[in-house]
Design a protein around this motif. Sequence first.
Motif, PDB file in Angstrom:
ATOM      1  N   LEU A 175      40.437  22.114  40.059  1.00 25.50           N
ATOM      2  CA  LEU A 175      41.328  23.221  39.709  1.00 25.50           C
ATOM      3  C   LEU A 175      41.075  24.341  40.710  1.00 25.50           C
ATOM      4  CD1 LEU A 175      43.275  24.670  37.650  1.00 25.50           C
ATOM      5  CD2 LEU A 175      41.201  25.515  36.528  1.00 25.50           C
ATOM      6  N   THR A 176      42.074  24.663  41.528  1.00 29.53           N
ATOM      7  CA  THR A 176      41.900  25.718  42.531  1.00 29.53           C
ATOM      8  C   THR A 176      42.313  27.059  41.927  1.00 29.53           C
ATOM      9  OG1 THR A 176      44.084  25.205  43.473  1.00 29.53           O
ATOM     10  CG2 THR A 176      42.165  24.204  44.510  1.00 29.53           C
ATOM     11  N   ILE A 177      41.414  28.038  42.032  1.00 40.55           N
ATOM     12  CA  ILE A 177      41.575  29.331  41.364  1.00 40.55           C
ATOM     13  C   ILE A 177      41.498  30.461  42.385  1.00 40.55           C
ATOM     14  CG2 ILE A 177      40.655  30.863  39.583  1.00 40.55           C
ATOM     15  CD1 ILE A 177      39.261  28.404  38.347  1.00 40.55           C
ATOM     16  N   ALA A 178      42.547  31.257  42.479  1.00 34.67           N
ATOM     17  CA  ALA A 178      42.547  32.401  43.384  1.00 34.67           C
ATOM     18  C   ALA A 178      41.812  33.570  42.746  1.00 34.67           C
ATOM     19  CB  ALA A 178      43.972  32.811  43.728  1.00 34.67           C
ATOM     20  N   VAL A 179      40.937  34.212  43.519  1.00 35.99           N
ATOM     21  CA  VAL A 179      40.215  35.401  43.053  1.00 35.99           C
ATOM     22  C   VAL A 179      40.158  36.427  44.178  1.00 35.99           C
ATOM     23  CG1 VAL A 179      38.769  34.182  41.368  1.00 35.99           C
ATOM     24  CG2 VAL A 179      37.974  34.413  43.730  1.00 35.99           C
ATOM     25  N   ASP A 180      40.165  37.690  43.791  1.00 34.80           N
ATOM     26  CA  ASP A 180      39.893  38.780  44.738  1.00 34.80           C
ATOM     27  C   ASP A 180      38.404  39.067  44.626  1.00 34.80           C
ATOM     28  OD1 ASP A 180      39.594  41.109  46.128  1.00 34.80           O
ATOM     29  OD2 ASP A 180      40.729  42.354  44.729  1.00 34.80           O
ATOM     30  N   ASP A 186      46.805  41.969  47.659  1.00 36.63           N
ATOM     31  CA  ASP A 186      48.216  42.230  47.923  1.00 36.63           C
ATOM     32  C   ASP A 186      49.019  40.969  48.242  1.00 36.63           C
ATOM     33  OD1 ASP A 186      47.044  41.789  50.364  1.00 36.63           O
ATOM     34  OD2 ASP A 186      47.823  43.584  51.337  1.00 36.63           O
ATOM     35  N   GLY A 187      48.335  39.851  48.491  1.00 36.94           N
ATOM     36  CA  GLY A 187      49.055  38.610  48.761  1.00 36.94           C
ATOM     37  C   GLY A 187      48.779  37.522  47.750  1.00 36.94           C
ATOM     38  N   ILE A 188      48.193  37.895  46.602  1.00 37.44           N
ATOM     39  CA  ILE A 188      47.695  36.868  45.688  1.00 37.44           C
ATOM     40  C   ILE A 188      48.827  36.153  44.933  1.00 37.44           C
ATOM     41  CG2 ILE A 188      47.282  38.253  43.585  1.00 37.44           C
ATOM     42  CD1 ILE A 188      44.375  36.926  43.657  1.00 37.44           C
ATOM     43  N   MET A 214      43.025  33.669  38.523  1.00 33.64           N
ATOM     44  CA  MET A 214      42.176  34.158  37.439  1.00 33.64           C
ATOM     45  C   MET A 214      41.313  35.254  38.028  1.00 33.64           C
ATOM     46  SD  MET A 214      39.836  32.020  34.761  1.00 33.64           S
ATOM     47  CE  MET A 214      39.237  32.790  33.261  1.00 33.64           C
ATOM     48  N   SER A 215      41.886  36.468  38.075  1.00 31.68           N
ATOM     49  CA  SER A 215      41.257  37.546  38.809  1.00 31.68           C
ATOM     50  C   SER A 215      41.527  38.898  38.155  1.00 31.68           C
ATOM     51  CB  SER A 215      41.755  37.544  40.262  1.00 31.68           C
ATOM     52  OG  SER A 215      40.979  38.375  41.077  1.00 31.68           O
ATOM     53  N   SER A 216      41.331  38.938  36.823  1.00 28.08           N
ATOM     54  CA  SER A 216      41.476  40.187  36.068  1.00 28.08           C
ATOM     55  C   SER A 216      42.844  40.824  36.262  1.00 28.08           C
ATOM     56  CB  SER A 216      40.393  41.194  36.484  1.00 28.08           C
ATOM     57  OG  SER A 216      39.143  40.577  36.505  1.00 28.08           O
TER      58      SER A 216
END
Length: 260
Positions: A42-47, A89-91, A104-106
Amino acid sequence: MKKLTYLVVVMILLMVLTACGSKSSDKNGGGTLADIKDSGELTIAVDDTYPPMEFRDDKNKLVGLDIDLGRILAKKLGVKAKFVPTAWDGIIPGLDAKKYDIIMSSMNITDERKKQVNFVQYLNFGQAVIVKKGNPLKINSKEDLKGKVVGVQLGTTSETAAKAIGGIKQVKTYNGYTDAFNDMGLGRLDAIVVGEMVGRYYMKTKPNAFEIVGDTFQELPVGIAVRKSDKDLSKALEKAIKEMQDEGSFDKVKETWFGK
């Protein structure tokens, strides 16, 4: 003639296979959940500049509340979590481009964002005002920010909340809150507007440097962002979050980062 018949048969088979694939895709919302299970990931984007939710520790290891929750969430789906650090800004465009499965980044759930993605709610955030320890400028509420220089993270709901207050001398934007807190420590900011959980983490880790003043405001739910086509994935995430809350693993992670 035989050649023509062969071509017709091939064309019919291709049409049947395409139709079957289309039905399958429609049924499972684009097939993302099936792809996740097939890949085992599962690939999850986070800042990764947003402590304590997702950030780098002193060994450059990715840590935080969302990181811990993301790993448990992936395990519930029977796969491993892979985190993809992404500029805030690009998420959402990155999600649309399928660079990762979820965010999943608040991320606060807002009407504007709901036009772009679907959400699975898992937290609530209010905005908090942070000042230097001792409150030298006597800022006791958000109303006292008038005429002050206030730091926020670019593109966040905290930026929107600060700009809505009115009368602020300057809303100074940063790519990450780490830089904002450093600047306030150096006297370049009078205050910071930030999500309450982030603010409380800074209180916990640097109790002699900063403090929260006044009441929290503009409370908003926080959610996992999913592409609108991925309805099957949304349902699976909702189920997993509920299981985590019911079994207590969710609260255990929160206690790790914020205390009781």
